[in-house]
Design an enzyme around this catalytic site. Structure first.
Site, PDB file in Angstrom:
ATOM      1  N   GLY A  16      40.928  16.478 -31.274  1.00  0.00           N
ATOM      2  CA  GLY A  16      41.429  17.761 -31.749  1.00  0.00           C
ATOM      3  C   GLY A  16      42.227  17.691 -33.028  1.00  0.00           C
ATOM      4  N   SER A  17      41.802  16.864 -33.987  1.00  0.00           N
ATOM      5  CA  SER A  17      42.588  16.749 -35.215  1.00  0.00           C
ATOM      6  C   SER A  17      42.585  18.061 -36.014  1.00  0.00           C
ATOM      7  CB  SER A  17      42.117  15.573 -36.074  1.00  0.00           C
ATOM      8  OG  SER A  17      40.854  15.829 -36.629  1.00  0.00           O
ATOM      9  N   ARG A  90      29.883  21.394 -27.387  1.00  0.00           N
ATOM     10  CA  ARG A  90      28.945  22.121 -26.549  1.00  0.00           C
ATOM     11  C   ARG A  90      28.431  23.319 -27.326  1.00  0.00           C
ATOM     12  NH1 ARG A  90      28.785  18.089 -24.529  1.00  0.00           N
ATOM     13  NH2 ARG A  90      29.327  17.439 -22.427  1.00  0.00           N
ATOM     14  N   ILE A  91      27.207  23.719 -27.012  1.00  0.00           N
ATOM     15  CA  ILE A  91      26.604  24.874 -27.675  1.00  0.00           C
ATOM     16  C   ILE A  91      26.934  26.121 -26.855  1.00  0.00           C
ATOM     17  CG2 ILE A  91      24.423  25.966 -28.294  1.00  0.00           C
ATOM     18  CD1 ILE A  91      23.353  23.108 -28.857  1.00  0.00           C
ATOM     19  N   LEU A  92      27.448  27.138 -27.542  1.00  0.00           N
ATOM     20  CA  LEU A  92      27.764  28.403 -26.889  1.00  0.00           C
ATOM     21  C   LEU A  92      26.524  29.277 -26.874  1.00  0.00           C
ATOM     22  CD1 LEU A  92      31.245  28.944 -28.549  1.00  0.00           C
ATOM     23  CD2 LEU A  92      30.795  28.253 -26.180  1.00  0.00           C
ATOM     24  N   HIS A 108      32.114  22.319 -39.948  1.00  0.00           N
ATOM     25  CA  HIS A 108      31.019  21.342 -39.900  1.00  0.00           C
ATOM     26  C   HIS A 108      31.184  20.369 -41.071  1.00  0.00           C
ATOM     27  CE1 HIS A 108      27.044  19.827 -38.941  1.00  0.00           C
ATOM     28  NE2 HIS A 108      26.767  19.875 -40.220  1.00  0.00           N
ATOM     29  N   ASP A 144      24.612  25.874 -36.791  1.00  0.00           N
ATOM     30  CA  ASP A 144      25.096  25.694 -38.167  1.00  0.00           C
ATOM     31  C   ASP A 144      24.398  26.600 -39.177  1.00  0.00           C
ATOM     32  OD1 ASP A 144      26.881  23.728 -37.276  1.00  0.00           O
ATOM     33  OD2 ASP A 144      25.408  22.144 -37.525  1.00  0.00           O
TER      34      ASP A 144
END
Length: 191
Positions: A16-17, A90-92, A108, A144
């Site tokens: 989580g940077s 994960r893909i929503l 991204h 993306d």
């Protein structure tokens, strides 16, 4: 409207940077956002400890299958205005994205539309480009492919490897995400 801030819900899967960069930015009284909650699909995510230490509500949601209904309910409960994906792996699904249309963003590690999907830094190295970077964009069902909000570029040096390039991109990601939130908040708070 000076005291009004947009409420962020941040989704992470790991360290989580980028979430940490957003939390740090929100500590500035003049920053137009605040973090309402942090969600993860990974109970071992290192970013959870950071968020907990910052006294941010943290929630772990079921991963297999990903509990999209619970994610939606939590975001509503915390009155989230903008969902920020920060290393959420994960893909929503389309129905979730339709409910949150133009309110889910991601960062991204490439200058989209180049190098979509996983391993963007490796793709850039293999392609031999001399410039790459990062993109903050709206999330749509097609990976993306949502509208670009902001991009920052970085050079690719001849002696770069995956580690050096990834670190250089990550450094600008933290700045780019913060600036993108400012842009979005300015529009939202003016409407």
């Amino acid at each position: 409207m000076h005291d009004k801030k947009i409420r962020l819900g941040i989704l992470i899967s790991g360290r989580g940077s980028n979430m940490q960069a957003l939390v740090q930015a929100c500590k500035d009284q003049d920053f137009p956002a605040k973090v309402s909650c942090v969600l993860t699909n990974n109970s071992c995510a290192a970013g959870l400890r950071f968020a907990e230490n910052e006294k941010i509500p943290t929630i772990v949601v079921a991963d297999k299958p990903l509990d999209i209904c619970r994610i939606h309910a939590i975001l509503v409960k915390y009155r989230v205005d903008l969902v920020c994906l920060a290393g959420f792996m994960r893909i929503l699904k389309a129905d979730f994205l339709e409910k949150w249309k133009n309110r889910v963003i991601n960062i991204h590690p490439s200058l989209l539309p180049a190098f979509k999907g996983l391993n963007a830094q490796e793709q850039a190295l293999k392609a031999g480009v001399n410039m790459t970077g990062c993109t903050v964009h709206y999330v749509t069902p097609e990976i993306d492919s949502g509208s670009t909000i902001l991009q920052y570029s970085v050079p690719v040096f001849p002696d770069d490897d995956l580690h050096t390039l990834s670190e250089r991109i990550l450094f600008v990601e933290h700045k780019c995400y913060v600036e993108a939130i400012k842009l979005i908040a300015k529009v939202k708070l003016c409407n």
